[in-house]
Design a protein around this motif. Structure first.
Motif, PDB file in Angstrom:
ATOM      1  N   GLN A 117      75.230 -81.613 -36.047  1.00 12.43           N
ATOM      2  CA  GLN A 117      74.252 -80.524 -35.760  1.00 12.43           C
ATOM      3  C   GLN A 117      74.245 -79.416 -36.872  1.00 12.43           C
ATOM      4  N   ARG A 118      75.470 -78.929 -36.921  1.00 10.68           N
ATOM      5  CA  ARG A 118      75.647 -77.620 -37.525  1.00 10.68           C
ATOM      6  C   ARG A 118      75.132 -78.038 -38.994  1.00 10.68           C
ATOM      7  N   GLU A 119      75.415 -79.375 -39.602  1.00  9.14           N
ATOM      8  CA  GLU A 119      74.972 -79.404 -40.930  1.00  9.14           C
ATOM      9  C   GLU A 119      73.405 -79.572 -41.149  1.00  9.14           C
ATOM     10  N   ILE A 120      72.986 -80.229 -40.001  1.00  6.90           N
ATOM     11  CA  ILE A 120      71.490 -80.253 -40.246  1.00  6.90           C
ATOM     12  C   ILE A 120      70.779 -79.218 -39.808  1.00  6.90           C
ATOM     13  N   PHE A 121      71.257 -78.457 -39.120  1.00  2.00           N
ATOM     14  CA  PHE A 121      70.705 -77.085 -38.768  1.00  2.00           C
ATOM     15  C   PHE A 121      70.754 -76.083 -40.087  1.00  2.00           C
ATOM     16  N   ARG A 122      72.094 -76.187 -40.736  1.00  5.26           N
ATOM     17  CA  ARG A 122      72.132 -75.302 -41.895  1.00  5.26           C
ATOM     18  C   ARG A 122      71.000 -76.021 -43.161  1.00  5.26           C
ATOM     19  N   LEU A 123      71.117 -77.188 -43.348  1.00  2.00           N
ATOM     20  CA  LEU A 123      70.114 -77.790 -44.182  1.00  2.00           C
ATOM     21  C   LEU A 123      68.649 -77.498 -43.855  1.00  2.00           C
ATOM     22  N   ARG A 124      68.302 -77.665 -42.763  1.00  2.00           N
ATOM     23  CA  ARG A 124      66.789 -77.044 -42.342  1.00  2.00           C
ATOM     24  C   ARG A 124      66.537 -75.883 -42.239  1.00  2.00           C
ATOM     25  N   GLU A 125      67.116 -75.040 -41.463  1.00  2.00           N
ATOM     26  CA  GLU A 125      66.988 -73.583 -41.356  1.00  2.00           C
ATOM     27  C   GLU A 125      67.369 -72.457 -42.274  1.00  2.00           C
ATOM     28  N   LEU A 126      68.427 -72.840 -43.052  1.00  2.00           N
ATOM     29  CA  LEU A 126      69.236 -72.012 -44.168  1.00  2.00           C
ATOM     30  C   LEU A 126      68.668 -72.465 -45.341  1.00  2.00           C
ATOM     31  N   MET A 127      68.499 -73.773 -45.536  1.00  2.00           N
ATOM     32  CA  MET A 127      68.473 -74.038 -46.912  1.00  2.00           C
ATOM     33  C   MET A 127      66.879 -74.670 -47.225  1.00  2.00           C
ATOM     34  N   GLY A 128      66.216 -74.641 -46.016  1.00  2.00           N
ATOM     35  CA  GLY A 128      64.763 -75.169 -46.181  1.00  2.00           C
ATOM     36  C   GLY A 128      64.345 -76.358 -46.543  1.00  2.00           C
ATOM     37  N   TYR A 129      65.193 -77.403 -46.370  1.00  2.00           N
ATOM     38  CA  TYR A 129      65.020 -78.990 -46.606  1.00  2.00           C
ATOM     39  C   TYR A 129      64.404 -79.469 -45.749  1.00  2.00           C
ATOM     40  N   SER A 130      63.424 -80.341 -45.968  1.00  2.00           N
ATOM     41  CA  SER A 130      62.542 -81.148 -44.847  1.00  2.00           C
ATOM     42  C   SER A 130      63.444 -82.096 -44.228  1.00  2.00           C
ATOM     43  N   ASN A 131      62.839 -82.490 -43.103  1.00  2.00           N
ATOM     44  CA  ASN A 131      63.611 -83.542 -42.547  1.00  2.00           C
ATOM     45  C   ASN A 131      63.952 -84.858 -43.204  1.00  2.00           C
ATOM     46  N   ALA A 132      62.865 -85.407 -43.932  1.00  2.00           N
ATOM     47  CA  ALA A 132      63.158 -86.573 -44.996  1.00  2.00           C
ATOM     48  C   ALA A 132      64.116 -86.192 -45.857  1.00  2.00           C
ATOM     49  N   ASP A 139      72.408 -89.106 -44.976  1.00  2.00           N
ATOM     50  CA  ASP A 139      72.294 -90.504 -44.845  1.00  2.00           C
ATOM     51  C   ASP A 139      72.126 -91.051 -43.382  1.00  2.00           C
ATOM     52  N   LEU A 140      71.157 -90.361 -42.765  1.00  2.00           N
ATOM     53  CA  LEU A 140      70.723 -90.514 -41.497  1.00  2.00           C
ATOM     54  C   LEU A 140      69.245 -90.994 -41.363  1.00  2.00           C
ATOM     55  N   ASN A 141      69.015 -91.576 -40.177  1.00  2.00           N
ATOM     56  CA  ASN A 141      67.643 -91.933 -39.873  1.00  2.00           C
ATOM     57  C   ASN A 141      66.947 -90.844 -39.350  1.00  2.00           C
ATOM     58  N   HIS A 142      65.646 -91.104 -39.378  1.00  2.00           N
ATOM     59  CA  HIS A 142      64.587 -90.059 -38.782  1.00  2.00           C
ATOM     60  C   HIS A 142      64.863 -89.397 -37.430  1.00  2.00           C
ATOM     61  N   SER A 143      64.929 -90.250 -36.426  1.00  2.00           N
ATOM     62  CA  SER A 143      65.282 -89.737 -35.131  1.00  2.00           C
ATOM     63  C   SER A 143      66.617 -89.276 -34.957  1.00  2.00           C
ATOM     64  N   GLN A 144      67.649 -89.443 -35.813  1.00  2.00           N
ATOM     65  CA  GLN A 144      69.111 -88.924 -35.840  1.00  2.00           C
ATOM     66  C   GLN A 144      68.762 -87.489 -36.279  1.00  2.00           C
ATOM     67  N   VAL A 145      68.069 -87.121 -37.205  1.00  2.00           N
ATOM     68  CA  VAL A 145      67.750 -85.707 -37.737  1.00  2.00           C
ATOM     69  C   VAL A 145      66.865 -85.017 -36.582  1.00  2.00           C
ATOM     70  N   LYS A 146      65.882 -85.671 -35.956  1.00  2.00           N
ATOM     71  CA  LYS A 146      64.985 -84.638 -35.186  1.00  2.00           C
ATOM     72  C   LYS A 146      65.835 -84.144 -33.806  1.00  2.00           C
ATOM     73  N   VAL A 147      66.613 -85.243 -33.230  1.00  2.00           N
ATOM     74  CA  VAL A 147      67.620 -85.057 -32.288  1.00  2.00           C
ATOM     75  C   VAL A 147      68.625 -83.999 -32.405  1.00  2.00           C
ATOM     76  N   ASN A 148      69.223 -84.164 -33.508  1.00  2.00           N
ATOM     77  CA  ASN A 148      70.433 -83.217 -33.695  1.00  2.00           C
ATOM     78  C   ASN A 148      69.743 -81.840 -34.196  1.00  2.00           C
ATOM     79  N   LEU A 149      68.582 -81.717 -34.616  1.00  2.00           N
ATOM     80  CA  LEU A 149      67.888 -80.565 -34.977  1.00  2.00           C
ATOM     81  C   LEU A 149      67.608 -79.755 -33.471  1.00  2.00           C
TER      82      LEU A 149
END
Length: 168
Positions: A117-132, A139-149
């Motif tokens: 969760q921490r890594e996904i949050f950092r990448l999305r909210e702090l670094m601005g990367y898209s879910n894709a 190396d995760l699937n779409h639902s794993q990223v969405k749920v963890n975020l």
């Protein structure tokens, strides 16, 4: 990969990779060391970069791994009162101190999140990367990223609300 390609495609990622390393190690000198090690590693493995589909995602993954390795190697030492005074300075106002305290509390909340969760949050909210992009980096699937975020945001929102409203 030629020297020119390396300069054109990899070196422009420096600031983004530095910010990501800093968000993990929380120390500017250590983040610079991590970045230096990463660029040395990328340069020595530049021939392998030709076969990488998303070079930026691969570079972010190398920064993440190197940052985590450095954290494991380093034992955290408590900050001495003298160092706190030096960092804050004599001219710090109550608002400055409160702001620094809130930022420290937010960092603690982030560090207590489960690693994924921490890594996904950092990448999305702090670094601005898209879910894709996050899917590819971690190396995760779409639902794993969405749920963890979603879960990370929910936990952070609740804890920050407690800190702001109740001082807990």
């Amino acid at each position: 990969m030629t020297r020119e390609q390396f300069h054109k495609e990899i070196l422009p990622l420096r600031e983004k990779l530095y910010r990501y390393a800093l968000s993990i190690v929380l120390d500017t000198a250590l983040a610079e060391d991590v970045l230096q090690d990463v660029f040395i590693k990328l340069w020595t493995k530049r021939d392998e970069l030709d076969s990488v589909k998303n070079r930026e995602a691969w570079c972010v993954r190398v920064v993440r791994n190197q940052s985590l390795d450095r954290i494991r190697q380093r034992k955290r030492q408590p900050l001495e009162l003298k160092k706190v005074h030096y960092l804050v300075g004599d001219s710090a106002t109550v608002d400055d101190l409160a702001h620094q305290d809130l930022l420290q509390q937010i960092r603690l909340v982030l560090e207590k999140l489960p690693e994924q969760q921490r890594e996904i949050f950092r990448l999305r909210e702090l670094m601005g990367y898209s879910n894709a992009e996050i899917e590819e980096i971690l190396d995760l699937n779409h639902s794993q990223v969405k749920v963890n975020l979603f879960r990370a945001r929910q936990i952070i929102r609740k804890k920050i609300d407690k800190i702001i409203n109740y001082g807990v």
